[in-house]
Write an enzyme that holds these catalytic residues in place. Structure first.
Site, PDB file in Angstrom:
ATOM      1  N   ASP A  19      -4.725   3.809  -2.056  1.00  0.00           N
ATOM      2  CA  ASP A  19      -5.840   4.196  -1.182  1.00  0.00           C
ATOM      3  C   ASP A  19      -6.321   5.595  -1.517  1.00  0.00           C
ATOM      4  O   ASP A  19      -5.615   6.573  -1.287  1.00  0.00           O
ATOM      5  CB  ASP A  19      -5.389   4.146   0.285  1.00  0.00           C
ATOM      6  CG  ASP A  19      -5.169   2.725   0.758  1.00  0.00           C
ATOM      7  OD1 ASP A  19      -6.122   1.937   0.692  1.00  0.00           O
ATOM      8  OD2 ASP A  19      -4.038   2.416   1.190  1.00  0.00           O
ATOM      9  N   PHE A  70      -6.517   5.051   7.898  1.00  0.00           N
ATOM     10  CA  PHE A  70      -5.111   5.295   8.250  1.00  0.00           C
ATOM     11  C   PHE A  70      -4.299   4.005   8.187  1.00  0.00           C
ATOM     12  O   PHE A  70      -4.826   2.933   8.487  1.00  0.00           O
ATOM     13  CB  PHE A  70      -5.015   5.889   9.665  1.00  0.00           C
ATOM     14  CG  PHE A  70      -5.741   7.193   9.789  1.00  0.00           C
ATOM     15  CD1 PHE A  70      -5.123   8.387   9.428  1.00  0.00           C
ATOM     16  CD2 PHE A  70      -7.064   7.231  10.215  1.00  0.00           C
ATOM     17  CE1 PHE A  70      -5.801   9.596   9.501  1.00  0.00           C
ATOM     18  CE2 PHE A  70      -7.762   8.440  10.290  1.00  0.00           C
ATOM     19  CZ  PHE A  70      -7.125   9.624   9.935  1.00  0.00           C
ATOM     20  N   GLY A  86       0.924  -2.111   4.145  1.00  0.00           N
ATOM     21  CA  GLY A  86       1.509  -0.783   4.017  1.00  0.00           C
ATOM     22  C   GLY A  86       2.752  -0.647   4.865  1.00  0.00           C
ATOM     23  O   GLY A  86       3.884  -0.763   4.378  1.00  0.00           O
ATOM     24  N   GLY A 113      -0.925   1.748   9.565  1.00  0.00           N
ATOM     25  CA  GLY A 113      -0.240   1.545  10.835  1.00  0.00           C
ATOM     26  C   GLY A 113      -1.123   1.223  12.017  1.00  0.00           C
ATOM     27  O   GLY A 113      -0.673   1.285  13.165  1.00  0.00           O
ATOM     28  N   GLY A 128      -3.260  -3.735   9.073  1.00  0.00           N
ATOM     29  CA  GLY A 128      -2.512  -4.443  10.099  1.00  0.00           C
ATOM     30  C   GLY A 128      -1.933  -5.774   9.657  1.00  0.00           C
ATOM     31  O   GLY A 128      -1.570  -6.610  10.486  1.00  0.00           O
ATOM     32  N   SER A 130       0.842  -1.200   0.000  1.00  0.00           N
ATOM     33  CA  SER A 130       0.000   0.000   0.000  1.00  0.00           C
ATOM     34  C   SER A 130       0.874   1.246   0.000  1.00  0.00           C
ATOM     35  O   SER A 130       1.645   1.480   0.936  1.00  0.00           O
ATOM     36  CB  SER A 130      -0.902   0.016   1.232  1.00  0.00           C
ATOM     37  OG  SER A 130      -1.524   1.284   1.332  1.00  0.00           O
TER      38      SER A 130
HETATM   39  C1  DX5 Z   1      -6.309   1.901   5.497  1.00  0.00           C
HETATM   40  C2  DX5 Z   1      -5.885   1.518   4.121  1.00  0.00           C
HETATM   41  C3  DX5 Z   1      -4.801   0.527   4.060  1.00  0.00           C
HETATM   42  C4  DX5 Z   1      -3.502   0.948   4.718  1.00  0.00           C
HETATM   43  C5  DX5 Z   1      -2.972  -0.265   5.393  1.00  0.00           C
HETATM   44  O1  DX5 Z   1      -7.557   2.486   5.470  1.00  0.00           O
HETATM   45  O2  DX5 Z   1      -6.969   0.994   3.392  1.00  0.00           O
HETATM   46  O3  DX5 Z   1      -4.550   0.100   2.724  1.00  0.00           O
HETATM   47  O4  DX5 Z   1      -2.545   1.439   3.835  1.00  0.00           O
HETATM   48  O5  DX5 Z   1      -1.858   0.085   6.128  1.00  0.00           O
HETATM   49  P1  DX5 Z   1      -1.173  -0.945   7.133  1.00  0.00           P
HETATM   50  O6  DX5 Z   1      -0.769  -2.139   6.330  1.00  0.00           O
HETATM   51  O7  DX5 Z   1      -0.025  -0.176   7.683  1.00  0.00           O
HETATM   52  O8  DX5 Z   1      -2.205  -1.304   8.173  1.00  0.00           O
HETATM   53 ZN    ZN Z   2      -6.517   0.046   1.453  1.00  0.00          ZN
END
Ligand code: DX5
Ligand code: ZN
Length: 227
Positions: free
Chosen positions: A32, A140, A194, A142, A174, A7
């Protein structure tokens, strides 16, 4: 084989082409799109997607966290997306929208927030190429993985099997080395990551490691047997 979609929300937005290159070998790049209405955050829109599609060979997996996807999603196909995911909570006419995305030449996918059940959408599944089960509240990167979503992943995989569909099951939020195996065992086969990828010393290596963990976990899973 498991697909890993880094991501770019966790990448450096000023260097998107380089950040795409840093995860060369990934199956898709997850993009995103947030509008500050459907979720309390704002990211990027059609012009950035157009530029990114020109700058990389990796296909783009668009995740639209926006109001009125019925109006906007087709523009993301025209901008060069290979897959477009809309949130069913925001779609006025999900079947019509999925058909339009497919007719324009992209894969059509439906996302569910953590509080949205899959069961009411069972009849819609044949219209789709992928279902995205959010494993955090969208908005978000993380955030901590919500393991209470695992039963929903399992139930979604059961519905896919029941109807004998060729549907991908994506998880987003996550996903990391510590959580990906549980997702794969439950039935996910496409993994968005991400911070676990772009926060790593070597993002391409992080992608390979995640894919390896997911493949091993899925090998003995009920849903992947014989695949
Ligand atoms: C959150 C996004 C995700 C985000 C995931 O709303 O849809 O795609 O980038 O980030 P991580 O992998 O860090 O949870
Ligand atoms: Zn996403």
């Amino acid at each position: 084989m498991a697909q890993i979609n880094p991501s770019i929300l966790s990448a450096d937005f000023a260097r998107l082409a380089d950040e795409a290159e840093a995860v060369r070998g990934s199956d898709w790049l997850h993009v995103d799109v947030m509008d500050n209405h459907f979720v309390p955050n704002l990211t990027l829109g059609v012009p950035v997607v157009e530029s990114l599609a020109r700058a990389t060979d990796t296909p783009l997996d668009l995740h639209l966290m926006i109001e009125d996807p019925d109006r906007w999603a087709p523009q993301y196909v025209e901008a060069g997306a290979g897959s477009v995911t809309f949130h069913v909570e925001a779609a006025a006419a999900p079947v019509r929208l999925a058909r339009e995305i497919r007719a324009k030449g992209a894969r059509a996918s439906m996302a569910l927030k953590p509080g949205t059940p899959i069961e009411p959408y069972e009849d819609l599944l044949p219209e789709l190429d992928m279902v995205l089960i959010m494993t955090v509240e969208p908005g978000f990167g993380g955030q901590a993985f919500l393991d209470i979503m695992l039963p929903k992943i399992r139930r979604t995989r059961e519905l896919i099997a029941k109807h004998d569909l060729e549907l991908w099951l994506q998880v987003d939020g996550g996903v990391a080395a510590s959580t990906i195996e549980r997702c794969a065992e439950a039935g996910a086969d496409v993994f968005v990551a991400g911070s676990a990828v772009y926060g790593a010393e070597d993002p391409a290596e992080a992608v390979r490691k995640l894919r390896d963990l997911a493949d091993k976990a899925a090998a003995d899973a009920w849903w992947a047997c014989g695949h």
